[in-house]
Scaffold this motif. Sequence first.
Motif, mmCIF file in Angstrom:
data_model
loop_
_atom_site.group_PDB
_atom_site.id
_atom_site.type_symbol
_atom_site.label_atom_id
_atom_site.label_comp_id
_atom_site.label_asym_id
_atom_site.label_seq_id
_atom_site.Cartn_x
_atom_site.Cartn_y
_atom_site.Cartn_z
ATOM 1 N N TYR A 4 0.999 -1.185 0.112
ATOM 2 C CA TYR A 4 -0.300 -0.167 -0.068
ATOM 3 C C TYR A 4 0.875 1.188 -0.065
ATOM 4 O O TYR A 4 1.761 1.219 0.888
ATOM 5 C CB TYR A 4 -0.717 0.057 1.267
ATOM 6 C CG TYR A 4 -1.785 -1.211 1.286
ATOM 7 C CD1 TYR A 4 -2.518 -1.548 0.325
ATOM 8 C CD2 TYR A 4 -2.063 -1.797 2.606
ATOM 9 C CE1 TYR A 4 -3.385 -3.054 0.459
ATOM 10 C CE2 TYR A 4 -2.711 -2.840 2.721
ATOM 11 C CZ TYR A 4 -3.458 -3.474 1.619
ATOM 12 O OH TYR A 4 -4.169 -4.593 1.511
ATOM 13 N N ASN A 5 0.658 2.211 -0.854
ATOM 14 C CA ASN A 5 1.385 3.261 -0.877
ATOM 15 C C ASN A 5 0.842 4.762 -0.231
ATOM 16 O O ASN A 5 -0.410 4.795 -0.535
ATOM 17 C CB ASN A 5 1.516 3.775 -2.579
ATOM 18 C CG ASN A 5 2.361 2.643 -3.396
ATOM 19 O OD1 ASN A 5 3.310 2.285 -2.884
ATOM 20 N ND2 ASN A 5 1.898 2.309 -4.250
ATOM 21 N N VAL A 6 1.355 5.159 0.743
ATOM 22 C CA VAL A 6 1.002 6.225 1.384
ATOM 23 C C VAL A 6 1.891 7.262 1.238
ATOM 24 O O VAL A 6 3.087 7.332 1.171
ATOM 25 C CB VAL A 6 1.063 5.945 2.996
ATOM 26 C CG1 VAL A 6 0.615 7.150 3.862
ATOM 27 C CG2 VAL A 6 0.403 4.578 3.173
ATOM 28 N N GLU A 30 9.638 2.042 7.713
ATOM 29 C CA GLU A 30 9.100 0.766 6.849
ATOM 30 C C GLU A 30 9.260 -0.492 7.637
ATOM 31 O O GLU A 30 10.415 -0.990 7.331
ATOM 32 C CB GLU A 30 9.498 0.980 5.485
ATOM 33 C CG GLU A 30 8.783 2.240 4.965
ATOM 34 C CD GLU A 30 8.988 2.420 3.522
ATOM 35 O OE1 GLU A 30 9.552 1.298 2.855
ATOM 36 O OE2 GLU A 30 8.581 3.336 2.804
ATOM 37 N N PHE A 34 3.116 -1.108 4.363
ATOM 38 C CA PHE A 34 2.817 0.112 3.785
ATOM 39 C C PHE A 34 4.212 0.882 3.502
ATOM 40 O O PHE A 34 5.076 0.664 4.133
ATOM 41 C CB PHE A 34 2.249 0.765 5.021
ATOM 42 C CG PHE A 34 0.690 0.728 5.152
ATOM 43 C CD1 PHE A 34 -0.365 1.212 4.783
ATOM 44 C CD2 PHE A 34 0.451 -0.411 5.703
ATOM 45 C CE1 PHE A 34 -1.447 1.299 5.029
ATOM 46 C CE2 PHE A 34 -0.859 -1.014 6.120
ATOM 47 C CZ PHE A 34 -2.011 -0.090 5.678
ATOM 48 N N TYR A 36 5.801 4.584 2.597
ATOM 49 C CA TYR A 36 5.442 5.939 2.794
ATOM 50 C C TYR A 36 6.601 6.818 1.799
ATOM 51 O O TYR A 36 7.844 6.366 1.684
ATOM 52 C CB TYR A 36 5.969 6.111 4.176
ATOM 53 C CG TYR A 36 4.900 5.863 5.058
ATOM 54 C CD1 TYR A 36 3.997 6.490 5.609
ATOM 55 C CD2 TYR A 36 4.972 4.245 5.541
ATOM 56 C CE1 TYR A 36 2.867 6.025 6.249
ATOM 57 C CE2 TYR A 36 3.925 3.826 6.449
ATOM 58 C CZ TYR A 36 2.851 4.585 6.879
ATOM 59 O OH TYR A 36 1.894 4.331 7.812
ATOM 60 N N ASP A 72 -2.874 4.800 -1.959
ATOM 61 C CA ASP A 72 -3.890 4.263 -1.483
ATOM 62 C C ASP A 72 -4.403 4.910 -0.108
ATOM 63 O O ASP A 72 -5.427 4.912 0.371
ATOM 64 C CB ASP A 72 -3.293 2.759 -0.932
ATOM 65 C CG ASP A 72 -2.878 2.074 -2.131
ATOM 66 O OD1 ASP A 72 -3.812 1.637 -2.822
ATOM 67 O OD2 ASP A 72 -1.754 1.481 -2.433
ATOM 68 N N GLU A 178 -2.116 2.583 10.064
ATOM 69 C CA GLU A 178 -1.996 1.409 8.922
ATOM 70 C C GLU A 178 -3.652 0.516 9.234
ATOM 71 O O GLU A 178 -3.950 0.057 8.279
ATOM 72 C CB GLU A 178 -0.965 0.689 8.969
ATOM 73 C CG GLU A 178 0.237 1.570 8.839
ATOM 74 C CD GLU A 178 1.660 0.947 8.979
ATOM 75 O OE1 GLU A 178 1.786 -0.049 9.592
ATOM 76 O OE2 GLU A 178 2.473 1.646 8.474
ATOM 77 N N GLU A 182 -6.045 0.104 6.104
ATOM 78 C CA GLU A 182 -6.182 -1.146 5.731
ATOM 79 C C GLU A 182 -7.677 -1.482 5.272
ATOM 80 O O GLU A 182 -8.032 -2.144 4.382
ATOM 81 C CB GLU A 182 -5.436 -1.924 6.330
ATOM 82 C CG GLU A 182 -5.412 -3.463 5.482
ATOM 83 C CD GLU A 182 -4.249 -4.424 5.979
ATOM 84 O OE1 GLU A 182 -3.843 -5.282 5.418
ATOM 85 O OE2 GLU A 182 -3.756 -4.120 7.194
#
Length: 191
Positions: A4-6, A30, A34, A36, A72, A178, A182
């Motif tokens: 997931y891209n934050v 990280e 996720f 970042y 995301d 997160e 999610e």
Amino acid sequence: MSIYNVGILVGSLRKNSFNKKIGEYIVDQEESKFRYSLIDIGDLPLYNQDFDDEGTPPASYTRFRQEINALDAVLFITAEYNRSVPAVLKNAIDVGSRPYGKNSWDGKPAAVISSSIGALGGFGANHHLRQSLVFVNLLTMQQPEAYIGDIESSIGSDGKIESGETKDFLHSFKQAFEQWAEQFITNKGQD
């Protein structure tokens, strides 16, 4: 495992911004699915609807909107200027929400961290920012809240966060975010 891209948007352009240091710390932590990344907002001209109406948006608008569309989730880390949101961050929200009907923020999970050298930790900016996030339909985490006061004392001489208490808080906030994000990302994939 899905990644997931934050995107992290920092509401300060100062090269030694405390808020940017918080963002860099989170990027360096990280340890999950996720990912970042800091999103540049300093090159965005003030939003002017004429650019979109005339079909001539600046290249930075196009780049920024594409970056936001690919995310995301979004994490805002902001300073407080005069009890409100820094203009650069409000401008980024405006650019990402336009042109009308093409809101890049729509339905993404989000969270807000504010900090200041004062004791209130950017409380005013945090809450003003939330008003705009509701309108652009970002699904903003309500709890835990993140106001980091006296941020200057958490930064070491190397420019990195050194306070164990601040690190622990950011770690627990990141975990909560997160979990929050999610559930929306997973549900969106099932639509």
